[in-house]
Design an enzyme around this catalytic site. Structure first.
Site, PDB file in Angstrom:
ATOM      1  NE  ARG A   1     -50.338 -65.870  10.578  1.00 18.19           N
ATOM      2  CZ  ARG A   1     -49.189 -66.225  10.021  1.00 18.19           C
ATOM      3  NH1 ARG A   1     -48.047 -66.011  10.639  1.00 18.19           N
ATOM      4  NH2 ARG A   1     -49.196 -66.811   8.847  1.00 18.19           N
TER       5      ARG A   1
ATOM      6  CE  LYS B   1     -68.872 -53.501  16.355  1.00 23.51           C
ATOM      7  NZ  LYS B   1     -69.927 -52.876  15.540  1.00 23.51           N
TER       8      LYS B   1
ATOM      9  CD  GLU C   1     -72.539 -42.699  18.577  1.00 19.10           C
ATOM     10  OE1 GLU C   1     -73.198 -43.495  19.290  1.00 19.10           O
ATOM     11  OE2 GLU C   1     -72.409 -42.830  17.349  1.00 19.10           O
TER      12      GLU C   1
ATOM     13  CE  LYS D   1     -68.932 -49.677  21.855  1.00 18.82           C
ATOM     14  NZ  LYS D   1     -68.353 -49.101  20.644  1.00 18.82           N
TER      15      LYS D   1
ATOM     16  CD  GLU E   1     -72.059 -55.906  16.235  1.00 19.89           C
ATOM     17  OE1 GLU E   1     -71.495 -56.252  15.216  1.00 19.89           O
ATOM     18  OE2 GLU E   1     -72.084 -54.747  16.674  1.00 19.89           O
TER      19      GLU E   1
ATOM     20  NE  ARG F   1     -70.233 -54.467  20.022  1.00 17.72           N
ATOM     21  CZ  ARG F   1     -68.921 -54.625  20.114  1.00 17.72           C
ATOM     22  NH1 ARG F   1     -68.429 -55.674  20.725  1.00 17.72           N
ATOM     23  NH2 ARG F   1     -68.104 -53.742  19.607  1.00 17.72           N
TER      24      ARG F   1
ATOM     25  CG  ASN G   1     -77.281 -50.229  14.861  1.00 17.47           C
ATOM     26  OD1 ASN G   1     -76.262 -49.580  14.631  1.00 17.47           O
ATOM     27  ND2 ASN G   1     -78.033 -50.765  13.924  1.00 17.47           N
TER      28      ASN G   1
ATOM     29  CG  HIS H   1     -76.077 -45.845  15.030  1.00 19.69           C
ATOM     30  ND1 HIS H   1     -76.400 -45.287  16.242  1.00 19.69           N
ATOM     31  CD2 HIS H   1     -74.740 -45.633  14.862  1.00 19.69           C
ATOM     32  CE1 HIS H   1     -75.299 -44.773  16.788  1.00 19.69           C
ATOM     33  NE2 HIS H   1     -74.285 -44.973  15.971  1.00 19.69           N
TER      34      HIS H   1
ATOM     35  CG  HIS I   1     -75.319 -46.084   9.805  1.00 17.50           C
ATOM     36  ND1 HIS I   1     -75.408 -47.276  10.493  1.00 17.50           N
ATOM     37  CD2 HIS I   1     -74.241 -45.443  10.319  1.00 17.50           C
ATOM     38  CE1 HIS I   1     -74.427 -47.348  11.379  1.00 17.50           C
ATOM     39  NE2 HIS I   1     -73.700 -46.251  11.300  1.00 17.50           N
TER      40      HIS I   1
ATOM     41  CG  HIS J   1     -71.502 -41.372  13.229  1.00 20.77           C
ATOM     42  ND1 HIS J   1     -72.178 -42.295  12.472  1.00 20.77           N
ATOM     43  CD2 HIS J   1     -71.493 -41.863  14.499  1.00 20.77           C
ATOM     44  CE1 HIS J   1     -72.543 -43.308  13.236  1.00 20.77           C
ATOM     45  NE2 HIS J   1     -72.142 -43.072  14.471  1.00 20.77           N
TER      46      HIS J   1
HETATM   47  N1  LIG Z   1     -64.724 -49.054  16.349  1.00 23.60           N
HETATM   48  C1  LIG Z   1     -65.868 -48.636  16.822  1.00 23.60           C
HETATM   49  O1  LIG Z   1     -66.509 -49.273  17.651  1.00 23.60           O
HETATM   50  C2  LIG Z   1     -66.378 -47.311  16.356  1.00 23.60           C
HETATM   51  C3  LIG Z   1     -67.433 -46.695  17.034  1.00 23.60           C
HETATM   52  C4  LIG Z   1     -67.855 -45.448  16.620  1.00 23.60           C
HETATM   53  C5  LIG Z   1     -67.239 -44.844  15.535  1.00 23.60           C
HETATM   54  N2  LIG Z   1     -66.227 -45.468  14.884  1.00 23.60           N
HETATM   55  C6  LIG Z   1     -65.565 -44.844  13.742  1.00 23.60           C
HETATM   56  O2  LIG Z   1     -65.013 -43.623  14.171  1.00 23.60           O
HETATM   57  C7  LIG Z   1     -64.926 -42.743  13.052  1.00 23.60           C
HETATM   58  C8  LIG Z   1     -65.390 -41.380  13.467  1.00 23.60           C
HETATM   59  O3  LIG Z   1     -64.621 -40.933  14.567  1.00 23.60           O
HETATM   60  P1  LIG Z   1     -64.344 -39.387  14.828  1.00 23.60           P
HETATM   61  O4  LIG Z   1     -65.625 -38.659  14.820  1.00 23.60           O
HETATM   62  O5  LIG Z   1     -63.457 -39.298  15.993  1.00 23.60           O
HETATM   63  O6  LIG Z   1     -63.642 -38.963  13.448  1.00 23.60           O
HETATM   64  P2  LIG Z   1     -62.167 -38.488  13.081  1.00 23.60           P
HETATM   65  O7  LIG Z   1     -61.158 -39.379  13.639  1.00 23.60           O
HETATM   66  O8  LIG Z   1     -62.178 -38.298  11.616  1.00 23.60           O
HETATM   67  O9  LIG Z   1     -62.064 -37.064  13.784  1.00 23.60           O
HETATM   68  C9  LIG Z   1     -62.907 -36.024  13.360  1.00 23.60           C
HETATM   69  C10 LIG Z   1     -62.095 -34.794  12.908  1.00 23.60           C
HETATM   70  O10 LIG Z   1     -61.519 -34.168  14.048  1.00 23.60           O
HETATM   71  C11 LIG Z   1     -60.109 -34.047  13.886  1.00 23.60           C
HETATM   72  N3  LIG Z   1     -59.547 -34.153  15.222  1.00 23.60           N
HETATM   73  C12 LIG Z   1     -59.408 -35.263  15.963  1.00 23.60           C
HETATM   74  N4  LIG Z   1     -58.993 -34.973  17.185  1.00 23.60           N
HETATM   75  C13 LIG Z   1     -58.854 -33.626  17.233  1.00 23.60           C
HETATM   76  C14 LIG Z   1     -58.430 -32.728  18.243  1.00 23.60           C
HETATM   77  N5  LIG Z   1     -58.147 -33.155  19.477  1.00 23.60           N
HETATM   78  N6  LIG Z   1     -58.392 -31.420  17.939  1.00 23.60           N
HETATM   79  C15 LIG Z   1     -58.734 -30.985  16.703  1.00 23.60           C
HETATM   80  N7  LIG Z   1     -59.144 -31.788  15.722  1.00 23.60           N
HETATM   81  C16 LIG Z   1     -59.196 -33.096  15.986  1.00 23.60           C
HETATM   82  C17 LIG Z   1     -59.724 -35.122  12.929  1.00 23.60           C
HETATM   83  O11 LIG Z   1     -58.528 -34.825  12.278  1.00 23.60           O
HETATM   84  C18 LIG Z   1     -60.921 -35.135  11.996  1.00 23.60           C
HETATM   85  O12 LIG Z   1     -60.795 -34.115  11.045  1.00 23.60           O
HETATM   86  C19 LIG Z   1     -65.732 -43.359  11.937  1.00 23.60           C
HETATM   87  O13 LIG Z   1     -64.866 -43.887  10.983  1.00 23.60           O
HETATM   88  C20 LIG Z   1     -66.491 -44.475  12.631  1.00 23.60           C
HETATM   89  O14 LIG Z   1     -66.745 -45.567  11.781  1.00 23.60           O
HETATM   90  C21 LIG Z   1     -65.791 -46.683  15.283  1.00 23.60           C
HETATM   91 ZN   LIG Z   2     -72.352 -44.238  16.215  1.00 20.19          ZN
END
Ligand SMILES: NC(=O)c1ccc[n+]([C@@H]2O[C@H](COP(=O)([O-])OP(=O)(O)OC[C@H]3O[C@@H](n4cnc5c(N)ncnc54)[C@H](O)[C@@H]3O)[C@@H](O)[C@H]2O)c1
Ligand SMILES: [Zn+2]
Length: 366
Positions: A120, A141, A183, A225, A235, A239, A243, A246, A250, A263
């Protein structure tokens, strides 16, 4: 190292940003996560070989466990989530465990959701390692994907602290830089025209090599942010502005089956569409003269093969979970740093998508 304090309805926590910020970990554990019984580091197969040992060496006195998931979006799955919980439970980790999410947005969302639900809820610390993770580390999130769609299982759950070490970014690929930087541009476009001017002046290539420029960009993007989510933790209103770009972004990602385009690269095209749509809706010029040449110089594509199939994109856009009553809600610009949401009819969007497609072709060739 700079600090931002995030205030949410449920708690307050610090974000440390800067080169070498991870060195604060032992202090942060002592002050922000008092009386923890064990540490459980979750990372991915790209990040762990680069940074996990360094982190562990900072914690010689501690009981440390670790779990490494395969790098990439498919790890935000029920299956990987279950494996993490099974591991934690088999090690008899208790409620005083602290989880450390060491990785990009994928690890942050997955480890955060594990933290939110293990027994929990146990405390967790985010150590983002991508530029994009500046976004995912603020707002609380956390979650995983379901085969039916992205991020459909999750929670709002805040970390105890975020340690954002900019040294980590040095190993990131240029593609990931473009993803995260889009972003940052988004944050500037919806809230901060000064930051937008700063970025267009100072950032002429990716990766960003100047430390001051990088810190300024990330610090401000996080503040934007943070400001928005503090206003609207669950949200309901503003908030939605996050988007921006997006809805189409998306749809493009989904059409490309999350391959070849990141992305942020998809969101960037979505922002250009939002610009063009806004210009039509408000009947005025909004896009700065230098925007397209700048975007190109940074290595972004303006167009995407899926734009040739506007009907398919429209269908995808209609599936967006942020829509109301099946009408597509778009975040549009009244001017730079001033946005609002508008519902736009399907006919209108289809026409604008077609116009946009030919416009992007023109831009790419000029
Ligand atoms: N929670 C939220 O509010 C929120 C907001 C935006 C995005 N997201 C989520 O985030 C995800 C995308 O995040 P991301 O772009 O960081 O993706 P990711 O975590 O997959 O990282 C991208 C790639 O870079 C590699 N990597 C990470 N750090 C590295 C480093 N320092 N050196 C070399 N390689 C590295 C990872 O292994 C991966 O292959 C999605 O799932 C998305 O839904 C969440
Ligand atoms: Zn985004």
């Amino acid at each position: 190292v700079e600090t931002i304090d995030i205030l949410t309805g449920s708690k307050q926590y610090p974000i440390y940003i800067g080169k070498g910020a991870s060195a604060y970990l032992p202090d942060v554990l002592r002050t922000e996560v008092k009386n923890h019984s064990a540490i459980f580091i979750i990372s991915d197969s790209n990040v762990a070989p680069l940074y996990l040992d360094t982190i562990k060496e900072m914690l010689p006195e501690e009981r440390v466990h670790q779990w490494v998931v395969p790098a990439g979006e498919p790890s935000k799955s029920i299956r990987e989530y279950e494996k993490i919980l099974s591991f934690a439970l088999s090690k008899k980790l208790d409620r005083k465990t602290v989880i450390i999410a060491l990785g990009g947005g994928v690890v942050g969302d997955l480890a955060g959701f594990a933290a939110a639900t293990l027994l929990r809820g146990v405390r967790f610390i985010q150590m983002p390692t991508t530029l994009l993770a500046h976004d995912s580390s603020v707002g609380g999130k956390v979650g995983i994907n379901h085969p039916i769609g992205k991020n459909l299982i999750g929670a709002f759950y805040q970390p105890e602290a975020v340690l954002y070490d900019l040294d980590f970014l040095e190993s990131m690929s240029v593609k990931e830089w473009r993803s995260g930087f889009a972003e940052i541009i988004k944050g500037a476009l919806i809230r901060d025209d000064e930051l937008f001017r700063f970025l267009t002046d100072r950032v002429q290539q990716l990766p960003i090599e100047n430390e001051g420029t990088l810190l300024h960009a990330i610090f401000n993007a996080i503040n934007i942010k943070a400001g928005i989510v503090q206003e609207d933790e669950h949200e309901s209103g503003v908030r939605a502005h996050l988007n921006f770009g997006h809805t189409l972004g998306h749809a493009i990602e989904a059409e490309s089956r999350f391959q070849n385009i990141s992305h942020g690269e998809a969101v960037l095209i979505g922002m250009l569409f939002a610009f063009r749509l806004s210009e039509q809706l408000y009947q005025k010029r909004l896009m700065p003269e230098n925007l397209i040449p700048w975007i190109k110089r940074l290595g972004y594509s303006i167009s995407h093969p899926s734009l040739a199939k506007p009907e398919l994109l429209l269908e995808r856009m209609k599936q967006d979970k942020k829509n109301e009553n099946k009408q597509i809600r778009m975040v549009v610009l009244k001017s730079i740093a001033k946005v609002e949401t508008r519902t736009v009819t399907d006919e209108r969007l289809l026409k604008e998508l077609k116009d946009f497609h030919s416009w992007t072709k023109q831009c790419e060739s000029s």
